[in-house]
Design an enzyme around this catalytic site. Sequence first.
Site, mmCIF file in Angstrom:
data_model
loop_
_atom_site.group_PDB
_atom_site.id
_atom_site.type_symbol
_atom_site.label_atom_id
_atom_site.label_comp_id
_atom_site.label_asym_id
_atom_site.label_seq_id
_atom_site.Cartn_x
_atom_site.Cartn_y
_atom_site.Cartn_z
ATOM 1 N N HIS A 142 -5.438 -5.883 4.029
ATOM 2 C CA HIS A 142 -4.427 -4.842 4.207
ATOM 3 C C HIS A 142 -3.690 -5.012 5.551
ATOM 4 O O HIS A 142 -4.489 -4.831 6.403
ATOM 5 C CB HIS A 142 -4.998 -3.329 3.974
ATOM 6 C CG HIS A 142 -5.421 -3.271 2.443
ATOM 7 N ND1 HIS A 142 -4.783 -2.416 1.826
ATOM 8 C CD2 HIS A 142 -6.576 -3.862 2.003
ATOM 9 C CE1 HIS A 142 -5.676 -2.274 0.571
ATOM 10 N NE2 HIS A 142 -6.484 -3.140 0.538
ATOM 11 N N CYS B 88 -1.855 -2.927 7.091
ATOM 12 C CA CYS B 88 -1.864 -1.640 7.670
ATOM 13 C C CYS B 88 -3.119 -1.510 8.575
ATOM 14 O O CYS B 88 -3.013 -0.671 9.628
ATOM 15 C CB CYS B 88 -1.715 -0.344 6.626
ATOM 16 S SG CYS B 88 -2.872 -0.237 5.395
ATOM 17 N N GLN C 178 -5.334 -0.463 -3.663
ATOM 18 C CA GLN C 178 -6.311 -1.402 -4.459
ATOM 19 C C GLN C 178 -7.309 -0.867 -5.550
ATOM 20 O O GLN C 178 -7.375 -1.576 -6.460
ATOM 21 C CB GLN C 178 -7.141 -2.395 -3.422
ATOM 22 C CG GLN C 178 -7.691 -3.555 -3.783
ATOM 23 C CD GLN C 178 -8.514 -4.105 -2.546
ATOM 24 O OE1 GLN C 178 -8.157 -4.084 -1.532
ATOM 25 N NE2 GLN C 178 -9.566 -4.871 -2.861
ATOM 26 N N CYS D 201 0.924 -1.090 0.213
ATOM 27 C CA CYS D 201 -0.065 -0.184 0.145
ATOM 28 C C CYS D 201 0.944 1.355 0.137
ATOM 29 O O CYS D 201 1.853 1.583 0.633
ATOM 30 C CB CYS D 201 -0.999 0.037 1.092
ATOM 31 S SG CYS D 201 -0.388 0.748 2.763
ATOM 32 N N GLU D 202 0.512 2.275 -0.645
ATOM 33 C CA GLU D 202 1.319 3.335 -0.988
ATOM 34 C C GLU D 202 1.093 4.437 0.290
ATOM 35 O O GLU D 202 2.066 5.212 0.244
ATOM 36 C CB GLU D 202 0.869 4.157 -2.313
ATOM 37 C CG GLU D 202 -0.330 4.807 -2.277
ATOM 38 C CD GLU D 202 -0.578 5.337 -3.539
ATOM 39 O OE1 GLU D 202 0.131 5.064 -4.533
ATOM 40 O OE2 GLU D 202 -1.521 6.272 -3.705
ATOM 41 N N HIS D 203 0.237 4.094 1.049
ATOM 42 C CA HIS D 203 0.203 4.973 2.118
ATOM 43 C C HIS D 203 0.967 4.561 3.450
ATOM 44 O O HIS D 203 1.412 5.548 4.263
ATOM 45 C CB HIS D 203 -1.519 5.098 2.794
ATOM 46 C CG HIS D 203 -2.167 5.459 1.777
ATOM 47 N ND1 HIS D 203 -3.443 4.782 1.486
ATOM 48 C CD2 HIS D 203 -2.191 6.445 0.971
ATOM 49 C CE1 HIS D 203 -4.126 5.299 0.543
ATOM 50 N NE2 HIS D 203 -3.417 6.580 0.054
ATOM 51 N N HIS D 204 1.341 3.470 3.627
ATOM 52 C CA HIS D 204 2.375 2.887 4.726
ATOM 53 C C HIS D 204 3.315 1.950 4.298
ATOM 54 O O HIS D 204 4.168 1.685 5.262
ATOM 55 C CB HIS D 204 1.171 2.105 5.676
ATOM 56 C CG HIS D 204 0.064 2.969 6.114
ATOM 57 N ND1 HIS D 204 -1.090 2.967 5.528
ATOM 58 C CD2 HIS D 204 -0.212 3.725 7.050
ATOM 59 C CE1 HIS D 204 -2.109 3.562 5.880
ATOM 60 N NE2 HIS D 204 -1.449 3.904 7.220
HETATM 61 ZN ZN LIG Z 1 -2.171 1.347 4.159
#
Ligand SMILES: [Zn+2]
Length: 213
Positions: free
Chosen positions: A166, A168, A138, A97-100
């Site tokens: 996920h 995260c 996703q 995931c690009e956020h975490h």
């Molecule tokens: Zn994430």
Amino acid sequence: MTKELIDFDDDLNEKDLEQNGIENDLIEQAVSKILSAIGENPEREGLRLTPKRVARMYSELFGGYRVDADAMINDALFNISYDEMVLVRDIEFYSMCEHHILPFMGRAHVAYIPDGKVLGLSKIPRIVDMYARRLQVQERMTRQIADFLRDLLKPQGVAVVVEAVHLCSRMRGVKKHDARMTTSAMHGAFRANMATRQEFLDNISRGAAPLQI
Ligand SMILES: [Zn+2]
């Protein structure tokens, strides 16, 4: 997408990877800094080689940026007058995931209805991998797979459903009930025709094992 070719099956040496856009030195320096920043000693036995290992691992996990799609598809496109649904379900994938920068993983189900052209079945999981092995969300990954097949095959319709867990969400203990997510992207007949869409959804839910991670 850059055009250098990296084939997932090839054994890559470090020099190839650098030439193909992975800057191992920078990743190693950054990982070493993170280790210090969290209060670890990057020089201790167990961590000494960790920055190097992470850099090498990233070249694999993020290899999707450097796939040459034309070379991957190669000669696996066939002209054929078959117009029933082609479905490949339960394609296992791993993404980040690009956020975490934490993994999300699960299964993709891909279907299309040809309009004169079909693709060798083994290529569909490789298309999923090409988009999974990047920093992703996703929803975008789902759409990219569908758009790629639409543009490549100009089929009567394309449908992609992705189910994933996920880490995260899981590891951080927030909203555990939301940790599993389903996304879909539909084009052509799958969007326009409810019976076609339902046939696809029935097919992928039939006998499906629950996603367990
Ligand atoms: Zn994430």
